[in-house]
Design a protein around this motif. Sequence first.
Motif, PDB file in Angstrom:
ATOM      1  N   GLU A 118       0.819  -1.206   0.000  1.00 49.14           N
ATOM      2  CA  GLU A 118       0.000   0.000   0.000  1.00 49.14           C
ATOM      3  C   GLU A 118       0.857   1.262   0.000  1.00 49.14           C
ATOM      4  O   GLU A 118       1.887   1.340   0.663  1.00 49.14           O
ATOM      5  CB  GLU A 118      -0.929   0.000   1.213  1.00 49.14           C
ATOM      6  N   SER A 119       0.399   2.250  -0.733  1.00 44.49           N
ATOM      7  CA  SER A 119       1.116   3.510  -0.854  1.00 44.49           C
ATOM      8  C   SER A 119       1.204   4.241   0.479  1.00 44.49           C
ATOM      9  O   SER A 119       0.295   4.163   1.311  1.00 44.49           O
ATOM     10  CB  SER A 119       0.410   4.399  -1.880  1.00 44.49           C
ATOM     11  N   LEU A 120       2.302   4.961   0.672  1.00 42.23           N
ATOM     12  CA  LEU A 120       2.480   5.766   1.872  1.00 42.23           C
ATOM     13  C   LEU A 120       1.797   7.128   1.769  1.00 42.23           C
ATOM     14  O   LEU A 120       1.833   7.908   2.716  1.00 42.23           O
ATOM     15  CB  LEU A 120       3.977   5.976   2.146  1.00 42.23           C
ATOM     16  N   SER A 121       1.188   7.387   0.653  1.00 45.57           N
ATOM     17  CA  SER A 121       0.586   8.697   0.417  1.00 45.57           C
ATOM     18  C   SER A 121      -0.660   8.910   1.282  1.00 45.57           C
ATOM     19  O   SER A 121      -1.551   8.071   1.323  1.00 45.57           O
ATOM     20  CB  SER A 121       0.210   8.836  -1.057  1.00 45.57           C
ATOM     21  N   VAL A 122      -0.679  10.044   1.988  1.00 44.75           N
ATOM     22  CA  VAL A 122      -1.837  10.459   2.785  1.00 44.75           C
ATOM     23  C   VAL A 122      -2.052  11.944   2.525  1.00 44.75           C
ATOM     24  O   VAL A 122      -1.098  12.734   2.567  1.00 44.75           O
ATOM     25  CB  VAL A 122      -1.613  10.213   4.296  1.00 44.75           C
ATOM     26  N   THR A 123      -3.274  12.349   2.255  1.00 53.18           N
ATOM     27  CA  THR A 123      -3.533  13.739   1.947  1.00 53.18           C
ATOM     28  C   THR A 123      -3.333  14.627   3.180  1.00 53.18           C
ATOM     29  O   THR A 123      -3.447  14.170   4.322  1.00 53.18           O
ATOM     30  CB  THR A 123      -4.959  13.934   1.428  1.00 53.18           C
ATOM     31  N   ARG A 124      -3.062  15.884   2.913  1.00 53.81           N
ATOM     32  CA  ARG A 124      -2.874  16.843   4.000  1.00 53.81           C
ATOM     33  C   ARG A 124      -4.149  16.962   4.833  1.00 53.81           C
ATOM     34  O   ARG A 124      -4.093  17.044   6.061  1.00 53.81           O
ATOM     35  CB  ARG A 124      -2.483  18.199   3.417  1.00 53.81           C
ATOM     36  N   ALA A 168      -7.109  15.961   9.893  1.00 57.54           N
ATOM     37  CA  ALA A 168      -8.279  15.368  10.556  1.00 57.54           C
ATOM     38  C   ALA A 168      -7.860  14.352  11.611  1.00 57.54           C
ATOM     39  O   ALA A 168      -8.410  14.317  12.716  1.00 57.54           O
ATOM     40  CB  ALA A 168      -9.184  14.712   9.520  1.00 57.54           C
ATOM     41  N   GLY A 169      -6.885  13.513  11.284  1.00 59.24           N
ATOM     42  CA  GLY A 169      -6.420  12.514  12.235  1.00 59.24           C
ATOM     43  C   GLY A 169      -5.785  13.144  13.454  1.00 59.24           C
ATOM     44  O   GLY A 169      -6.062  12.743  14.603  1.00 59.24           O
ATOM     45  N   ALA A 170      -4.933  14.141  13.225  1.00 58.16           N
ATOM     46  CA  ALA A 170      -4.284  14.816  14.344  1.00 58.16           C
ATOM     47  C   ALA A 170      -5.307  15.534  15.212  1.00 58.16           C
ATOM     48  O   ALA A 170      -5.229  15.505  16.453  1.00 58.16           O
ATOM     49  CB  ALA A 170      -3.245  15.804  13.822  1.00 58.16           C
ATOM     50  N   ALA A 171      -6.302  16.143  14.579  1.00 60.73           N
ATOM     51  CA  ALA A 171      -7.330  16.858  15.331  1.00 60.73           C
ATOM     52  C   ALA A 171      -8.147  15.916  16.206  1.00 60.73           C
ATOM     53  O   ALA A 171      -8.509  16.253  17.341  1.00 60.73           O
ATOM     54  CB  ALA A 171      -8.245  17.610  14.361  1.00 60.73           C
ATOM     55  N   TRP A 229      -2.557   8.920  14.302  1.00 61.23           N
ATOM     56  CA  TRP A 229      -3.673   9.127  13.376  1.00 61.23           C
ATOM     57  C   TRP A 229      -3.329  10.184  12.333  1.00 61.23           C
ATOM     58  O   TRP A 229      -3.717  10.061  11.171  1.00 61.23           O
ATOM     59  CB  TRP A 229      -4.932   9.532  14.141  1.00 61.23           C
ATOM     60  N   GLY A 230      -2.605  11.212  12.733  1.00 59.14           N
ATOM     61  CA  GLY A 230      -2.203  12.222  11.777  1.00 59.14           C
ATOM     62  C   GLY A 230      -1.247  11.676  10.736  1.00 59.14           C
ATOM     63  O   GLY A 230      -1.251  12.112   9.584  1.00 59.14           O
ATOM     64  N   PHE A 231      -0.450  10.718  11.139  1.00 56.99           N
ATOM     65  CA  PHE A 231       0.516  10.139  10.206  1.00 56.99           C
ATOM     66  C   PHE A 231      -0.134   9.161   9.234  1.00 56.99           C
ATOM     67  O   PHE A 231       0.185   9.152   8.049  1.00 56.99           O
ATOM     68  CB  PHE A 231       1.614   9.410  10.983  1.00 56.99           C
ATOM     69  N   GLY A 232      -1.074   8.333   9.716  1.00 55.89           N
ATOM     70  CA  GLY A 232      -1.576   7.310   8.811  1.00 55.89           C
ATOM     71  C   GLY A 232      -2.900   6.677   9.173  1.00 55.89           C
ATOM     72  O   GLY A 232      -3.065   5.462   9.037  1.00 55.89           O
ATOM     73  N   TRP A 233      -3.879   7.474   9.630  1.00 56.88           N
ATOM     74  CA  TRP A 233      -5.160   6.845   9.993  1.00 56.88           C
ATOM     75  C   TRP A 233      -5.849   6.174   8.807  1.00 56.88           C
ATOM     76  O   TRP A 233      -6.533   5.148   9.009  1.00 56.88           O
ATOM     77  CB  TRP A 233      -6.097   7.845  10.685  1.00 56.88           C
ATOM     78  N   PRO A 234      -5.725   6.660   7.560  1.00 58.43           N
ATOM     79  CA  PRO A 234      -6.376   5.931   6.469  1.00 58.43           C
ATOM     80  C   PRO A 234      -5.853   4.499   6.322  1.00 58.43           C
ATOM     81  O   PRO A 234      -6.630   3.574   6.052  1.00 58.43           O
ATOM     82  CB  PRO A 234      -6.045   6.772   5.227  1.00 58.43           C
ATOM     83  N   TYR A 235      -4.558   4.317   6.514  1.00 59.26           N
ATOM     84  CA  TYR A 235      -4.004   2.961   6.457  1.00 59.26           C
ATOM     85  C   TYR A 235      -4.520   2.128   7.627  1.00 59.26           C
ATOM     86  O   TYR A 235      -4.893   0.960   7.463  1.00 59.26           O
ATOM     87  CB  TYR A 235      -2.478   3.006   6.481  1.00 59.26           C
ATOM     88  N   LEU A 236      -4.554   2.712   8.809  1.00 57.12           N
ATOM     89  CA  LEU A 236      -5.061   1.987   9.973  1.00 57.12           C
ATOM     90  C   LEU A 236      -6.533   1.609   9.781  1.00 57.12           C
ATOM     91  O   LEU A 236      -6.962   0.533  10.208  1.00 57.12           O
ATOM     92  CB  LEU A 236      -4.899   2.835  11.239  1.00 57.12           C
ATOM     93  N   TYR A 271       4.753   1.238  11.555  1.00 52.55           N
ATOM     94  CA  TYR A 271       6.186   1.014  11.364  1.00 52.55           C
ATOM     95  C   TYR A 271       6.427   0.059  10.202  1.00 52.55           C
ATOM     96  O   TYR A 271       7.257   0.321   9.320  1.00 52.55           O
ATOM     97  CB  TYR A 271       6.782   0.446  12.653  1.00 52.55           C
ATOM     98  N   ALA A 272       5.686  -1.045  10.175  1.00 51.56           N
ATOM     99  CA  ALA A 272       5.822  -2.004   9.076  1.00 51.56           C
ATOM    100  C   ALA A 272       5.390  -1.390   7.753  1.00 51.56           C
ATOM    101  O   ALA A 272       6.004  -1.642   6.699  1.00 51.56           O
ATOM    102  CB  ALA A 272       4.993  -3.254   9.372  1.00 51.56           C
ATOM    103  N   TRP A 273       4.349  -0.575   7.790  1.00 56.13           N
ATOM    104  CA  TRP A 273       3.848   0.100   6.581  1.00 56.13           C
ATOM    105  C   TRP A 273       4.926   0.993   5.970  1.00 56.13           C
ATOM    106  O   TRP A 273       5.155   0.984   4.763  1.00 56.13           O
ATOM    107  CB  TRP A 273       2.609   0.907   6.961  1.00 56.13           C
ATOM    108  N   VAL A 274       5.604   1.751   6.831  1.00 58.45           N
ATOM    109  CA  VAL A 274       6.662   2.653   6.356  1.00 58.45           C
ATOM    110  C   VAL A 274       7.839   1.860   5.795  1.00 58.45           C
ATOM    111  O   VAL A 274       8.359   2.181   4.721  1.00 58.45           O
ATOM    112  CB  VAL A 274       7.123   3.583   7.502  1.00 58.45           C
ATOM    113  N   LEU A 275       8.258   0.821   6.496  1.00 59.31           N
ATOM    114  CA  LEU A 275       9.386   0.022   6.006  1.00 59.31           C
ATOM    115  C   LEU A 275       9.060  -0.633   4.676  1.00 59.31           C
ATOM    116  O   LEU A 275       9.876  -0.645   3.751  1.00 59.31           O
ATOM    117  CB  LEU A 275       9.767  -1.040   7.030  1.00 59.31           C
TER     118      LEU A 275
END
Length: 251
Positions: free
Chosen positions: A110-116, A121-124, A160-167, A235-239
Amino acid sequence: MSTITYFQFHVALLVPALLVLSAISSVRRRAGSSDVRPSGVVVVSVVALAYTIPWDNYLIEVGVWRYGTGAVAVRIWNAPLEEYLFILIQPILVALWLHYLKRPPKAGSESLSVTRRARIAGAAAGLGIGGVGLGLLARPATLYLGAILAWAGPVLALQWGFGWPYLWRRRRTLAIGVGAPTAYLWAADWLALRYGIWELAPAYTTGWNLAGLPVEEATFFAVTNLFVVQGLLLYAWVLDGRRRPSPTEKG
């Protein structure tokens, strides 16, 4: 007075769980991929210790909870040595369970791309939980619950700000990965409270219970296990994303 010691609690409940999960994870996962990276477990465990120790010691100093007479061997700062071991063992226990779970075939592609907008939204959302916790600190009866949520907010905001869509796409793994260890640790905590290893101060707790377990303790283990599983998945997603060959490399 405690009828069993904190060390005996480790030996009776945590060490056997570690051994069983180590055995079944080794047997069942030899041929398949996993969401758990050894380096990820080290990172999550070190962060857990560094982030939890000051918070834990502060709440002990305030008097949110205390330990039964004769329940602990030695204290370092305000917390007993066994408490630090618990903080270290918990992420390892959760990681072993996650390692056992089946990983979807496409999880590593899966792509690491997440929209701004998604990151904001995740961080909030995480900061919102922290804000609720800060509000609850104003009353003694909700101090412990507020301290948990206020302490959890920054971590959830970061994850969540880093990757909630992946989660969210991995929500089944996330739910099972968090659910089983949480249920086990709820039962272990219920026993520890029943046998007087530690006890909560009524003045700083709501008095609400979930199947006999104080809601504060139930929230703590759910939140901390969520930290661990989300951290390992991300972590695994990023690697995996960094190791994935580019289109030019494939051609």
